[in-house]
Design a protein around this motif. Sequence first.
Motif, mmCIF file in Angstrom:
data_model
loop_
_atom_site.group_PDB
_atom_site.id
_atom_site.type_symbol
_atom_site.label_atom_id
_atom_site.label_comp_id
_atom_site.label_asym_id
_atom_site.label_seq_id
_atom_site.Cartn_x
_atom_site.Cartn_y
_atom_site.Cartn_z
ATOM 1 N N MET A 1 -9.873 -39.407 46.277
ATOM 2 C CA MET A 1 -10.142 -40.540 45.402
ATOM 3 C C MET A 1 -11.627 -40.881 45.464
ATOM 4 O O MET A 1 -12.330 -40.516 46.396
ATOM 5 C CB MET A 1 -9.300 -41.762 45.818
ATOM 6 C CG MET A 1 -9.676 -42.366 47.157
ATOM 7 S SD MET A 1 -8.699 -43.847 47.541
ATOM 8 C CE MET A 1 -9.431 -44.335 49.112
ATOM 9 N N LYS A 2 -12.101 -41.596 44.451
ATOM 10 C CA LYS A 2 -13.474 -42.068 44.415
ATOM 11 C C LYS A 2 -13.569 -43.432 45.098
ATOM 12 O O LYS A 2 -12.661 -44.263 45.001
ATOM 13 C CB LYS A 2 -13.967 -42.184 42.976
ATOM 14 C CG LYS A 2 -14.103 -40.866 42.233
ATOM 15 C CD LYS A 2 -15.277 -40.049 42.786
ATOM 16 C CE LYS A 2 -15.538 -38.824 41.924
ATOM 17 N NZ LYS A 2 -16.670 -38.013 42.452
ATOM 18 N N ALA A 3 -14.700 -43.654 45.766
ATOM 19 C CA ALA A 3 -14.932 -44.931 46.425
ATOM 20 C C ALA A 3 -16.431 -45.154 46.565
ATOM 21 O O ALA A 3 -17.227 -44.216 46.472
ATOM 22 C CB ALA A 3 -14.263 -44.971 47.800
ATOM 23 N N VAL A 4 -16.807 -46.399 46.783
ATOM 24 C CA VAL A 4 -18.193 -46.748 47.108
ATOM 25 C C VAL A 4 -18.243 -47.014 48.606
ATOM 26 O O VAL A 4 -17.545 -47.899 49.112
ATOM 27 C CB VAL A 4 -18.666 -47.978 46.320
ATOM 28 C CG1 VAL A 4 -20.027 -48.453 46.830
ATOM 29 C CG2 VAL A 4 -18.748 -47.649 44.841
ATOM 30 N N VAL A 5 -19.054 -46.231 49.307
ATOM 31 C CA VAL A 5 -19.117 -46.300 50.768
ATOM 32 C C VAL A 5 -20.460 -46.869 51.204
ATOM 33 O O VAL A 5 -21.521 -46.402 50.759
ATOM 34 C CB VAL A 5 -18.909 -44.909 51.389
ATOM 35 C CG1 VAL A 5 -18.912 -44.995 52.913
ATOM 36 C CG2 VAL A 5 -17.596 -44.292 50.897
ATOM 37 N N TYR A 6 -20.399 -47.875 52.055
ATOM 38 C CA TYR A 6 -21.604 -48.419 52.683
ATOM 39 C C TYR A 6 -22.034 -47.436 53.769
ATOM 40 O O TYR A 6 -21.311 -47.207 54.739
ATOM 41 C CB TYR A 6 -21.291 -49.794 53.268
ATOM 42 C CG TYR A 6 -22.329 -50.345 54.216
ATOM 43 C CD1 TYR A 6 -23.637 -50.577 53.800
ATOM 44 C CD2 TYR A 6 -21.992 -50.660 55.533
ATOM 45 C CE1 TYR A 6 -24.584 -51.098 54.673
ATOM 46 C CE2 TYR A 6 -22.931 -51.184 56.413
ATOM 47 C CZ TYR A 6 -24.219 -51.399 55.979
ATOM 48 O OH TYR A 6 -25.153 -51.916 56.846
ATOM 49 N N GLN A 7 -23.216 -46.834 53.600
ATOM 50 C CA GLN A 7 -23.685 -45.786 54.499
ATOM 51 C C GLN A 7 -24.795 -46.249 55.436
ATOM 52 O O GLN A 7 -25.231 -45.491 56.309
ATOM 53 C CB GLN A 7 -24.192 -44.585 53.690
ATOM 54 C CG GLN A 7 -23.119 -43.880 52.870
ATOM 55 C CD GLN A 7 -22.197 -43.023 53.724
ATOM 56 O OE1 GLN A 7 -22.158 -43.157 54.940
ATOM 57 N NE2 GLN A 7 -21.459 -42.135 53.080
ATOM 58 N N GLY A 8 -25.263 -47.475 55.280
ATOM 59 C CA GLY A 8 -26.362 -47.991 56.086
ATOM 60 C C GLY A 8 -27.059 -49.091 55.320
ATOM 61 O O GLY A 8 -26.691 -49.405 54.174
ATOM 62 N N ILE A 29 -1.647 -49.074 46.299
ATOM 63 C CA ILE A 29 -2.053 -49.862 45.149
ATOM 64 C C ILE A 29 -3.161 -49.131 44.400
ATOM 65 O O ILE A 29 -4.175 -48.762 44.988
ATOM 66 C CB ILE A 29 -2.574 -51.251 45.571
ATOM 67 C CG1 ILE A 29 -1.639 -51.920 46.572
ATOM 68 C CG2 ILE A 29 -2.805 -52.126 44.340
ATOM 69 C CD1 ILE A 29 -0.256 -52.187 46.048
ATOM 70 N N ARG A 30 -2.949 -48.904 43.120
ATOM 71 C CA ARG A 30 -4.011 -48.397 42.250
ATOM 72 C C ARG A 30 -4.883 -49.591 41.856
ATOM 73 O O ARG A 30 -4.421 -50.507 41.163
ATOM 74 C CB ARG A 30 -3.415 -47.726 41.011
ATOM 75 C CG ARG A 30 -4.464 -47.310 39.967
ATOM 76 C CD ARG A 30 -3.786 -46.818 38.705
ATOM 77 N NE ARG A 30 -4.683 -46.895 37.548
ATOM 78 C CZ ARG A 30 -5.192 -45.836 36.909
ATOM 79 N NH1 ARG A 30 -4.866 -44.613 37.302
ATOM 80 N NH2 ARG A 30 -5.997 -46.007 35.877
ATOM 81 N N ILE A 31 -6.122 -49.608 42.316
ATOM 82 C CA ILE A 31 -7.006 -50.735 42.071
ATOM 83 C C ILE A 31 -7.519 -50.707 40.631
ATOM 84 O O ILE A 31 -8.039 -49.695 40.165
ATOM 85 C CB ILE A 31 -8.197 -50.727 43.051
ATOM 86 C CG1 ILE A 31 -7.685 -50.808 44.496
ATOM 87 C CG2 ILE A 31 -9.147 -51.885 42.753
ATOM 88 C CD1 ILE A 31 -6.915 -52.058 44.824
ATOM 89 N N GLU A 32 -7.351 -51.827 39.948
ATOM 90 C CA GLU A 32 -7.820 -51.951 38.559
ATOM 91 C C GLU A 32 -9.041 -52.854 38.444
ATOM 92 O O GLU A 32 -9.810 -52.735 37.478
ATOM 93 C CB GLU A 32 -6.691 -52.492 37.678
ATOM 94 C CG GLU A 32 -5.432 -51.633 37.655
ATOM 95 C CD GLU A 32 -5.623 -50.281 36.989
ATOM 96 O OE1 GLU A 32 -6.667 -50.069 36.327
ATOM 97 O OE2 GLU A 32 -4.724 -49.423 37.118
ATOM 98 N N ALA A 33 -9.226 -53.758 39.393
ATOM 99 C CA ALA A 33 -10.371 -54.667 39.371
ATOM 100 C C ALA A 33 -10.646 -55.120 40.792
ATOM 101 O O ALA A 33 -9.723 -55.449 41.538
ATOM 102 C CB ALA A 33 -10.083 -55.873 38.479
ATOM 103 N N GLN A 114 -10.436 -46.316 44.393
ATOM 104 C CA GLN A 114 -9.399 -46.212 43.370
ATOM 105 C C GLN A 114 -8.019 -46.582 43.887
ATOM 106 O O GLN A 114 -7.152 -46.982 43.096
ATOM 107 C CB GLN A 114 -9.401 -44.794 42.799
ATOM 108 C CG GLN A 114 -10.658 -44.491 41.990
ATOM 109 C CD GLN A 114 -10.711 -43.077 41.470
ATOM 110 O OE1 GLN A 114 -10.328 -42.133 42.165
ATOM 111 N NE2 GLN A 114 -11.186 -42.909 40.239
ATOM 112 N N PHE A 115 -7.823 -46.499 45.195
ATOM 113 C CA PHE A 115 -6.539 -46.858 45.789
ATOM 114 C C PHE A 115 -6.770 -47.547 47.125
ATOM 115 O O PHE A 115 -7.769 -47.300 47.805
ATOM 116 C CB PHE A 115 -5.666 -45.616 46.022
ATOM 117 C CG PHE A 115 -5.242 -44.898 44.765
ATOM 118 C CD1 PHE A 115 -4.117 -45.304 44.064
ATOM 119 C CD2 PHE A 115 -5.988 -43.829 44.287
ATOM 120 C CE1 PHE A 115 -3.732 -44.630 42.902
ATOM 121 C CE2 PHE A 115 -5.614 -43.163 43.137
ATOM 122 C CZ PHE A 115 -4.479 -43.560 42.439
ATOM 123 N N VAL A 116 -5.813 -48.394 47.513
ATOM 124 C CA VAL A 116 -5.809 -48.993 48.842
ATOM 125 C C VAL A 116 -4.352 -49.179 49.249
ATOM 126 O O VAL A 116 -3.474 -49.337 48.395
ATOM 127 C CB VAL A 116 -6.576 -50.341 48.852
ATOM 128 C CG1 VAL A 116 -5.796 -51.421 48.118
ATOM 129 C CG2 VAL A 116 -6.895 -50.783 50.264
#
Length: 326
Positions: A1-8, A29-33, A114-116
């Motif tokens: 899945m795609k995600a935004v990762v805090y890398q530093g 859960i498929r995240i929509e917002a 995209q999911f959690v």
Amino acid sequence: MKAVVYQGVETLVYEDVPDATPAFGEHLIRIEAVGVCGSDMHAFLGHDARRPAPLILGHEAAGTIVGGPRDGTRVTINPLVTCGVCPACKAGRENLCPDRQIISMPPRDGAFAQFVAMPETNLVEVPDHVSFEQAALAEPLAVSWHAVRLGLEALHPAMDRQALVIGGGAIGVAAALALKAADVQDVVIVEPNAARRTYLQRFDAFHAVEATTDSFALVIDAVGYSATRAAASQLVAPGGVIAHVGLGEDTGGLDVRRMTLQEITFIGTYTYTAEDFRNTAQAIFDGRLGPLDWIEQRALSDAPDAFRDLRTGAVAAPKIILAPWD
């Protein structure tokens, strides 16, 4: 899945990550917002040791259950996962659970994805007439609903029901709307950012001003810096209440001498109880918190730019909502 990762520090990367996997008793859960919170910004700036890199941030989310007997059910997510058996949980004060966890803080990844995976008990079903963007506001609205409830409960019945909110971000706006829903008619928001203040002046529920010298029975600090605590100490009326929500800065600002001599009540407020979250969601569904149209929508892949714009004060809307599938 795609995600935004805090890398530093000040580094967010939109990338592929392993799929979320629900444990026993959890739903996928498929995240929509998903909303961007001030705590996400603190982490982005390296100011939150509780959120070490690498980590998926984000905890203000709504979406759809995938699989199982509730497949397709629209839900908003209470991100605070608690044990359910400690004295605090049994007393209905789940936000004080010593074993509490929140998504976007280890060991639980967040919802900039995209999911959690979430426990059944953390989900509130969303009716069809409520958008996912509105439903994602349940979490920040619940933070303020909780603060307003505690503040009004502590307010002496002889005092006028008028309130000042310091800070015109999402928590401050949510507090003003919660006050209005609680039949507090005189609500003022102090917001120094001119663009945001202009944006807020279209609301009928409160007055947005640059500064004030008036005193108020209830002051809600939705920022939490030394300067805002100093303002709260100065502007609260004798015998009044300060409800402190923001976590911008750890120390400084409070005029303890004035608070003592004037019998001012100070309440620290953290997140919400499970009942507060459910009541907030119902208030959204009933329309008691207004149209909730004070958002700016962006794609999840645009999160790095969104954080930079938030940092520079270039966003007038109190809340940015990210869409993982755009």
